[in-house]
Design a protein around this motif. Structure first.
Motif, PDB file in Angstrom:
ATOM      1  N   GLU A 102       8.543   5.054  -0.842  1.00  0.00           N
ATOM      2  CA  GLU A 102       8.280   5.032   0.376  1.00  0.00           C
ATOM      3  C   GLU A 102       8.749   4.094   1.710  1.00  0.00           C
ATOM      4  O   GLU A 102       7.482   4.004   2.009  1.00  0.00           O
ATOM      5  N   ASP A 103      10.140   3.874   1.230  1.00  0.00           N
ATOM      6  CA  ASP A 103      10.767   3.192   1.531  1.00  0.00           C
ATOM      7  C   ASP A 103       9.914   1.830   1.846  1.00  0.00           C
ATOM      8  O   ASP A 103      11.150   1.006   3.225  1.00  0.00           O
ATOM      9  N   VAL A 130      -4.720  -3.580   8.885  1.00  0.00           N
ATOM     10  CA  VAL A 130      -4.322  -4.893   9.726  1.00  0.00           C
ATOM     11  C   VAL A 130      -2.695  -3.966   8.809  1.00  0.00           C
ATOM     12  O   VAL A 130      -1.354  -5.013   9.192  1.00  0.00           O
ATOM     13  N   MET A 131      -2.129  -3.232   8.382  1.00  0.00           N
ATOM     14  CA  MET A 131      -1.632  -3.380   7.793  1.00  0.00           C
ATOM     15  C   MET A 131      -0.407  -1.617   7.969  1.00  0.00           C
ATOM     16  O   MET A 131      -1.336  -0.865   7.818  1.00  0.00           O
ATOM     17  N   VAL A 132       0.477  -1.596   8.225  1.00  0.00           N
ATOM     18  CA  VAL A 132       1.367  -0.178   8.494  1.00  0.00           C
ATOM     19  C   VAL A 132       2.221  -0.082   7.403  1.00  0.00           C
ATOM     20  O   VAL A 132       3.136  -0.582   6.493  1.00  0.00           O
ATOM     21  N   ARG A 156       0.683  -0.781  -0.306  1.00  0.00           N
ATOM     22  CA  ARG A 156       0.108  -0.398  -0.233  1.00  0.00           C
ATOM     23  C   ARG A 156       1.287   1.119  -0.041  1.00  0.00           C
ATOM     24  O   ARG A 156       2.565   1.136   0.574  1.00  0.00           O
ATOM     25  N   TYR A 157       0.259   2.001  -0.917  1.00  0.00           N
ATOM     26  CA  TYR A 157       1.608   3.471  -0.848  1.00  0.00           C
ATOM     27  C   TYR A 157       0.260   4.916  -1.057  1.00  0.00           C
ATOM     28  O   TYR A 157      -0.926   4.557  -0.994  1.00  0.00           O
ATOM     29  N   ARG A 158       1.121   5.756   0.334  1.00  0.00           N
ATOM     30  CA  ARG A 158       0.180   6.632  -0.070  1.00  0.00           C
ATOM     31  C   ARG A 158       0.010   7.801  -1.177  1.00  0.00           C
ATOM     32  O   ARG A 158      -1.237   7.853  -1.465  1.00  0.00           O
ATOM     33  N   ASP A 159       0.569   7.802  -2.483  1.00  0.00           N
ATOM     34  CA  ASP A 159       0.447   7.937  -3.396  1.00  0.00           C
ATOM     35  C   ASP A 159       1.142   7.019  -4.738  1.00  0.00           C
ATOM     36  O   ASP A 159       2.120   6.436  -5.323  1.00  0.00           O
ATOM     37  N   ALA A 160      -0.265   5.625  -4.475  1.00  0.00           N
ATOM     38  CA  ALA A 160      -0.192   4.858  -4.985  1.00  0.00           C
ATOM     39  C   ALA A 160       0.418   4.987  -6.898  1.00  0.00           C
ATOM     40  O   ALA A 160       0.974   4.382  -7.831  1.00  0.00           O
ATOM     41  N   HIS A 161      -0.522   5.584  -7.402  1.00  0.00           N
ATOM     42  CA  HIS A 161      -0.338   6.319  -8.615  1.00  0.00           C
ATOM     43  C   HIS A 161       1.311   6.822  -8.555  1.00  0.00           C
ATOM     44  O   HIS A 161       2.322   6.563  -9.887  1.00  0.00           O
ATOM     45  N   LEU A 178      -0.949  -3.663  -5.676  1.00  0.00           N
ATOM     46  CA  LEU A 178      -0.843  -2.236  -4.592  1.00  0.00           C
ATOM     47  C   LEU A 178      -2.439  -2.003  -4.697  1.00  0.00           C
ATOM     48  O   LEU A 178      -3.039  -2.124  -5.653  1.00  0.00           O
ATOM     49  N   GLY A 179      -2.428  -0.879  -3.633  1.00  0.00           N
ATOM     50  CA  GLY A 179      -3.396   0.398  -4.158  1.00  0.00           C
ATOM     51  C   GLY A 179      -2.952   1.279  -2.790  1.00  0.00           C
ATOM     52  O   GLY A 179      -1.618   1.989  -2.297  1.00  0.00           O
ATOM     53  N   SER A 180      -3.900   2.562  -3.097  1.00  0.00           N
ATOM     54  CA  SER A 180      -3.751   3.290  -1.763  1.00  0.00           C
ATOM     55  C   SER A 180      -4.480   3.277  -0.232  1.00  0.00           C
ATOM     56  O   SER A 180      -4.438   2.372  -0.086  1.00  0.00           O
ATOM     57  N   ILE A 181      -3.165   3.622  -0.072  1.00  0.00           N
ATOM     58  CA  ILE A 181      -3.523   3.760   1.761  1.00  0.00           C
ATOM     59  C   ILE A 181      -5.123   4.062   2.003  1.00  0.00           C
ATOM     60  O   ILE A 181      -5.393   4.109   3.576  1.00  0.00           O
ATOM     61  N   GLN A 182      -5.471   5.238   1.285  1.00  0.00           N
ATOM     62  CA  GLN A 182      -6.502   6.307   1.730  1.00  0.00           C
ATOM     63  C   GLN A 182      -8.089   4.999   1.303  1.00  0.00           C
ATOM     64  O   GLN A 182      -8.949   5.455   2.216  1.00  0.00           O
TER      65      GLN A 182
END
Length: 149
Positions: free
Chosen positions: A129-130, A73-75, A17-22, A61-65
């Motif tokens: 995103e680390d 359950v993911m961080v 998951r990413y904050r900015d998935a695009h 993958l997807g957006s964390i939003q």
């Protein structure tokens, strides 16, 4: 027909998951050589679900939003001190070329390019995103001639 007979790739598919998935999709395509198989848009410019392929492997993958049950359950690595609880391995033909691409993209190298004693070339880095990726040319499906029983 069984599931195994219908599969054309791996039966284990990591998911991130990413904050900015695009931006992550663009980075993974440009830097690691992934291919977009499917990107399903979510509300407010988010990515509900995406599928990227690399050889016979896939990353979802997807957006964390997107606040579904799975998201609870993911961080993200920055929420737990930059650490990861799972490793991502990307097998490539030319590890040195991917290393150069990663360096050009400004990614943090967490393990320098080397030639492990078990074969191939390898390095590890953080994506934009680390998330930590181990990248190597060692093929675990075929390069195991020195395995000891």
């Amino acid at each position: 027909m069984s599931l195994q007979q219908n599969l054309t790739g791996s039966t284990i598919i990591p998911s991130l998951r990413y904050r900015d998935a695009h931006a992550a999709i663009d980075w993974l395509v440009r830097v690691f050589g992934f291919h977009k198989q499917a990107v399903y848009e979510g509300p407010d410019g988010t990515v509900m679900h995406a599928q990227l392929t690399h050889g016979l492997g896939m990353l979802m993958l997807g957006s964390i939003q997107n606040h579904g049950e799975f998201s609870r359950v993911m961080v993200q690595p920055d929420e737990i001190g930059g650490r990861e609880t799972a490793g991502l391995c990307l097998i490539v033909e030319d590890c040195d070329a991917v290393y150069a691409s990663v360096k050009k993209a400004g990614a943090e190298i967490v393990q320098e390019l080397s030639s492990p004693e078990y074969g191939g070339r390898a390095f590890a880095c953080r994506d934009l995103e680390d998330h930590i990726w181990w990248v190597g040319s060692y093929n675990p499906w075929t390069d195991h001639s020195s395995v000891q029983a």
